[in-house]
Write a protein that holds these residues in place. Structure first.
Motif, PDB file in Angstrom:
ATOM      1  N   ALA A  69       0.828  -1.207   0.000  1.00  0.00           N
ATOM      2  CA  ALA A  69       0.000   0.000   0.000  1.00  0.00           C
ATOM      3  C   ALA A  69       0.860   1.255   0.000  1.00  0.00           C
ATOM      4  O   ALA A  69       0.576   2.225  -0.713  1.00  0.00           O
ATOM      5  CB  ALA A  69      -0.928   0.000   1.215  1.00  0.00           C
ATOM      6  N   THR A  97      -1.909  -7.153  -3.767  1.00  0.00           N
ATOM      7  CA  THR A  97      -3.076  -6.371  -4.212  1.00  0.00           C
ATOM      8  C   THR A  97      -3.315  -6.554  -5.704  1.00  0.00           C
ATOM      9  O   THR A  97      -3.867  -5.684  -6.362  1.00  0.00           O
ATOM     10  CB  THR A  97      -2.869  -4.879  -3.898  1.00  0.00           C
ATOM     11  OG1 THR A  97      -1.728  -4.396  -4.632  1.00  0.00           O
ATOM     12  CG2 THR A  97      -2.630  -4.643  -2.418  1.00  0.00           C
ATOM     13  N   ASP A 101     -10.335  -7.223  -4.947  1.00  0.00           N
ATOM     14  CA  ASP A 101     -10.820  -5.853  -5.054  1.00  0.00           C
ATOM     15  C   ASP A 101     -10.313  -5.046  -3.861  1.00  0.00           C
ATOM     16  O   ASP A 101      -9.754  -5.587  -2.901  1.00  0.00           O
ATOM     17  CB  ASP A 101     -12.343  -5.801  -5.175  1.00  0.00           C
ATOM     18  CG  ASP A 101     -13.086  -6.294  -3.933  1.00  0.00           C
ATOM     19  OD1 ASP A 101     -12.612  -6.064  -2.798  1.00  0.00           O
ATOM     20  OD2 ASP A 101     -14.157  -6.911  -4.095  1.00  0.00           O
ATOM     21  N   SER A 102     -10.498  -3.743  -3.917  1.00  0.00           N
ATOM     22  CA  SER A 102      -9.867  -2.847  -2.951  1.00  0.00           C
ATOM     23  C   SER A 102     -10.293  -3.142  -1.515  1.00  0.00           C
ATOM     24  O   SER A 102      -9.461  -3.165  -0.602  1.00  0.00           O
ATOM     25  CB  SER A 102     -10.193  -1.394  -3.299  1.00  0.00           C
ATOM     26  OG  SER A 102      -9.639  -1.035  -4.550  1.00  0.00           O
ATOM     27  N   GLU A 103     -11.583  -3.382  -1.293  1.00  0.00           N
ATOM     28  CA  GLU A 103     -12.050  -3.626   0.072  1.00  0.00           C
ATOM     29  C   GLU A 103     -11.503  -4.945   0.605  1.00  0.00           C
ATOM     30  O   GLU A 103     -11.065  -5.029   1.758  1.00  0.00           O
ATOM     31  CB  GLU A 103     -13.578  -3.626   0.122  1.00  0.00           C
ATOM     32  CG  GLU A 103     -14.120  -3.680   1.541  1.00  0.00           C
ATOM     33  CD  GLU A 103     -15.614  -3.467   1.625  1.00  0.00           C
ATOM     34  OE1 GLU A 103     -16.119  -3.315   2.754  1.00  0.00           O
ATOM     35  OE2 GLU A 103     -16.273  -3.457   0.567  1.00  0.00           O
ATOM     36  N   ALA A 106      -7.806  -4.518   1.433  1.00  0.00           N
ATOM     37  CA  ALA A 106      -7.617  -3.770   2.684  1.00  0.00           C
ATOM     38  C   ALA A 106      -7.900  -4.652   3.891  1.00  0.00           C
ATOM     39  O   ALA A 106      -7.195  -4.576   4.910  1.00  0.00           O
ATOM     40  CB  ALA A 106      -8.520  -2.540   2.694  1.00  0.00           C
ATOM     41  N   LEU A 121      -7.192   1.281   2.384  1.00  0.00           N
ATOM     42  CA  LEU A 121      -8.363   1.289   1.505  1.00  0.00           C
ATOM     43  C   LEU A 121      -8.374   2.540   0.631  1.00  0.00           C
ATOM     44  O   LEU A 121      -8.649   2.465  -0.580  1.00  0.00           O
ATOM     45  CB  LEU A 121      -9.638   1.204   2.337  1.00  0.00           C
ATOM     46  CG  LEU A 121     -10.960   1.197   1.555  1.00  0.00           C
ATOM     47  CD1 LEU A 121     -11.015   0.010   0.597  1.00  0.00           C
ATOM     48  CD2 LEU A 121     -12.153   1.174   2.511  1.00  0.00           C
ATOM     49  N   LEU A 124      -5.860   2.217  -2.234  1.00  0.00           N
ATOM     50  CA  LEU A 124      -6.305   1.288  -3.274  1.00  0.00           C
ATOM     51  C   LEU A 124      -7.456   1.866  -4.082  1.00  0.00           C
ATOM     52  O   LEU A 124      -7.503   1.749  -5.310  1.00  0.00           O
ATOM     53  CB  LEU A 124      -6.694  -0.043  -2.648  1.00  0.00           C
ATOM     54  CG  LEU A 124      -5.516  -0.863  -2.095  1.00  0.00           C
ATOM     55  CD1 LEU A 124      -6.026  -2.017  -1.236  1.00  0.00           C
ATOM     56  CD2 LEU A 124      -4.648  -1.385  -3.225  1.00  0.00           C
ATOM     57  N   GLN A 125      -8.410   2.499  -3.403  1.00  0.00           N
ATOM     58  CA  GLN A 125      -9.545   3.077  -4.121  1.00  0.00           C
ATOM     59  C   GLN A 125      -9.098   4.207  -5.054  1.00  0.00           C
ATOM     60  O   GLN A 125      -9.663   4.377  -6.137  1.00  0.00           O
ATOM     61  CB  GLN A 125     -10.582   3.587  -3.121  1.00  0.00           C
ATOM     62  CG  GLN A 125     -11.325   2.465  -2.400  1.00  0.00           C
ATOM     63  CD  GLN A 125     -12.289   2.983  -1.344  1.00  0.00           C
ATOM     64  OE1 GLN A 125     -12.082   4.060  -0.779  1.00  0.00           O
ATOM     65  NE2 GLN A 125     -13.340   2.230  -1.064  1.00  0.00           N
ATOM     66  N   LYS A 128      -5.782   2.126  -7.511  1.00  0.00           N
ATOM     67  CA  LYS A 128      -5.868   0.811  -8.154  1.00  0.00           C
ATOM     68  C   LYS A 128      -6.574   0.938  -9.504  1.00  0.00           C
ATOM     69  O   LYS A 128      -7.787   1.084  -9.583  1.00  0.00           O
ATOM     70  CB  LYS A 128      -6.603  -0.189  -7.261  1.00  0.00           C
ATOM     71  CG  LYS A 128      -6.499  -1.645  -7.748  1.00  0.00           C
ATOM     72  CD  LYS A 128      -7.144  -2.602  -6.730  1.00  0.00           C
ATOM     73  CE  LYS A 128      -6.824  -4.049  -7.046  1.00  0.00           C
ATOM     74  NZ  LYS A 128      -7.368  -4.523  -8.305  1.00  0.00           N
TER      75      LYS A 128
END
Length: 591
Positions: A69, A97, A101-103, A106, A121, A124-125, A128
């Motif tokens: 991250a 990662t 998916d992002s969630e 995380a 999070l 990534l949101q 990504k």
């Protein structure tokens, strides 16, 4: 011939373990063009480093980080680079990662690695943009990277993407034949894109973050060996590596890794494996004498290629209250860490029945293999609202109050506010002679920093420099356990060879990733405690290392990116020096 950088008259180590020589290096277009015993023409060279009396070596390689991250938020990865690290490896311990998916990513990453979830999070949101490994590699390579970066594909990432995070962490759920085929295909796609291999985690100590499946174990811990063998088969076909951790409660788990690595059973090639972890632990002091010889025996008998990762410095941990991963070894510890609200957690820690349960688990688990020694006499308070307790161990407080040590520990936390009590202990690598022995053990890798994770618990960003200090001190005292050139080889080309990284040497024709070290700066400052605010983590103060007198300069891709405590203008923001290192063959070096 005009050079971009000249490093003049330094004691040059090429990374292969050969004896060092005083040489001048000429660097142009990111490559070492000249290694000369004679002066070189400095005309037109904008950057000349006078390295007389200094060591010039390949940049160090950190094969175990959790920067997955952080690299999105601060591509310079300054805390490693300032200590001479020029190549880092992401995607360890089943966490990456790439696919999830992002969630989900995380939830996989944040609690395990003790990094605030909202920032993971958010990164990534916001950043990504990939859905395939090839896109992931391109996205990271497009960042203004400071160091070079390579990555493994995490098994938990893979399982979550194929099964869904719920099914991937539900006991008894097995992937269907089609899902297993899908996992194998996605792994192969990742390897084809340049990922170095796969990482796993067999020990169920690590837990998920978030609200949906909080406190469940990581997905990879639910995998059967049928599933693992299928994925290892993909690694075998591609000639790639597996990084993982056996379950310390099940000795058979460790043997299975050796069998899976083996070239026996009609296999044409083995699978190189890098496992966690070799250490002189206080909880298992005999392990130092057993693990190395046993690994050598099994590697020979089973034609396996297994090594264990090792942190070549004392393993000192700090904790704010109970926020330390070792407490996940207890069901009661997991129950407390499950609660994020401080008032709810304090209420639980004060509950009589909860404490009774915790004491039973604490005393019973002393009998089996553990990560933490559980000796509260060896756990000292360094910060506390009650200043009279600073400098005391919880065991000493327990003796003064006539309490079980665990009750004394919990009382201090509840009375002072659980997160307001900072304490420290050393869990491993505390015996200098055993630590020296491990530094030369051929079945271990020197590298287990966890850089980018456990931000308030530990700081080993400078482990290569700390090892070199110990080596230099021992040689000066006339009690050598490792030569400087051998230590540098172990920190560079040796791990590069094992992991398939195109890095680790500093010879003519090599990419110019280098570190210039002043041996006079290898003093007690390398072991000091420091904290630094992290802007991209909301000002959180994390543990760092500060020994700027040791590393004179760090160079990546032929450019000097760090010198005398300062980074170059635009570093990690507008200027790119590192690159994504795709898997590729390299010629092994022989010390």
């Amino acid at each position: 011939m005009a050079y971009d950088v000249i490093i003049r008259n330094g004691l040059w180590f090429d990374g292969t373990g050969r004896a060092p020589q005083v040489r001048t290096l000429g660097i142009r277009d990111g490559v070492v063009r000249t290694v000369s015993a004679d002066p070189v023409d400095e005309t037109g060279c904008p950057d000349v480093i006078d390295a007389a009396g200094k060591w010039v070596a390949p940049g160090f390689i950190d094969v175990h980080t959790h920067y997955d991250a952080e690299v999105l938020l601060d591509p310079g990865l300054r805390e490693s680079v300032r200590h001479g690290v020029t190549t880092v490896l992401l995607g360890n311990c089943s966490l990456s990662t790439v696919y999830a998916d992002s969630e989900d990513a995380a939830d996989l990453f944040s609690r395990v690695e003790a990094v605030p979830r909202k920032f993971v999070l958010g990164a990534l949101q916001a950043k990504k943009t990939w859905s395939t490994p090839a896109e992931y590699v391109r996205a990271l390579d497009a960042l203004p990277l400071g160091p070079n970066v390579g990555s493994l594909l995490g098994h938990s990432d893979l399982r979550a993407a194929v099964l869904g995070l719920d099914r991937a962490t539900t006991p008894g759920v097995r992937p269907t034949a089609a899902e297993l085929d899908r996992m194998a295909a996605l792994l192969d796609e990742g390897l084809a894109a340049g990922l170095l291999g796969m990482s796993g985690m067999d020990a169920a100590i690590d837990k998920l973050d978030g609200d949906r499946f909080r406190s469940r174990a990581l997905p990879s811990t639910f995998a059967t060996w049928h599933e693992r063998r299928r994925l290892i088969g993909v690694l075998r076909h591609r000639g790639r590596i597996l990084q993982s951790a056996p379950n310390v409660k099940n000795l058979l788990s460790g043997v299975q890794f050796f069998l899976a690595s083996s070239r026996m059973f009609g296999r044409r090639r083995g699978v190189r494996m890098s496992l966690l972890v070799s250490a002189d632990t206080k909880s298992m002091p005999a392990s130092t004498a057993i693990l190395g010889p046993l690994t050598r025996l099994l590697n020979t008998a089973l034609t396996s290629s297994v090594r264990f990762q090792h942190l070549p410095v004392p393993f000192e941990l700090y904790s704010d209250g109970i926020d330390l991963p070792v407490f996940e070894e207890f069901g009661a510890g997991t129950a407390a860490l499950h609660l994020r609200d401080q008032l709810e957690r304090n209420k639980l820690l004060a509950d009589v029945e909860y404490r009774r349960k915790f004491r039973r688990q604490f005393d019973r688990r002393k009998l089996g293999p553990t990560l933490w020694h559980r000796d509260f006499h060896d756990a000292v308070i360094v910060e506390c609202p009650d200043h009279s307790l600073i400098g005391k161990s919880f065991g000493q407080i327990a003796h003064e109050r006539g309490l079980h040590p665990l009750d004394a520990f919990l009382d201090v936390l509840v009375d002072n506010g659980e997160r307001n009590v900072r304490w420290t202990t050393t869990v491993a690598n505390h015996r200098p002679k055993q630590l020296d022995k491990l530094a030369g053990e051929p079945t271990i890798h020197l590298g287990f920093s966890d850089a980018g994770a456990h931000l308030r618990n530990m700081a080993f960003y400078n482990f290569p420099v700390r090892l070199l200090k110990r080596v230099l001190d021992a040689n000066t005292a006339g009690h050598p356990f490792l030569s400087v050139e051998r230590a540098i080889y172990r920190l560079t080309a040796e791990v590069a060879d094992w992991f398939g990284l195109q890095a680790g040497t500093l010879r003519e024709g090599d990419r110019a990733d280098f570190v210039v070290i002043d041996p006079a700066g290898l003093d007690d400052s390398v072991d000091g405690y420091h904290e630094e605010a992290v802007p991209f983590y909301g000002g959180l103060r994390r543990m760092v290392n500060r020994n700027d007198a040791a590393v004179v300069a760090t160079g990546v891709g032929g450019a000097v990116v760090y010198r005398h405590g300062e980074f170059r203008a635009g570093y990690g923001t507008t200027v790119k020096s590192g690159q994504f290192l795709r898997a590729g063959a390299r010629q092994p070096q022989h010390a």
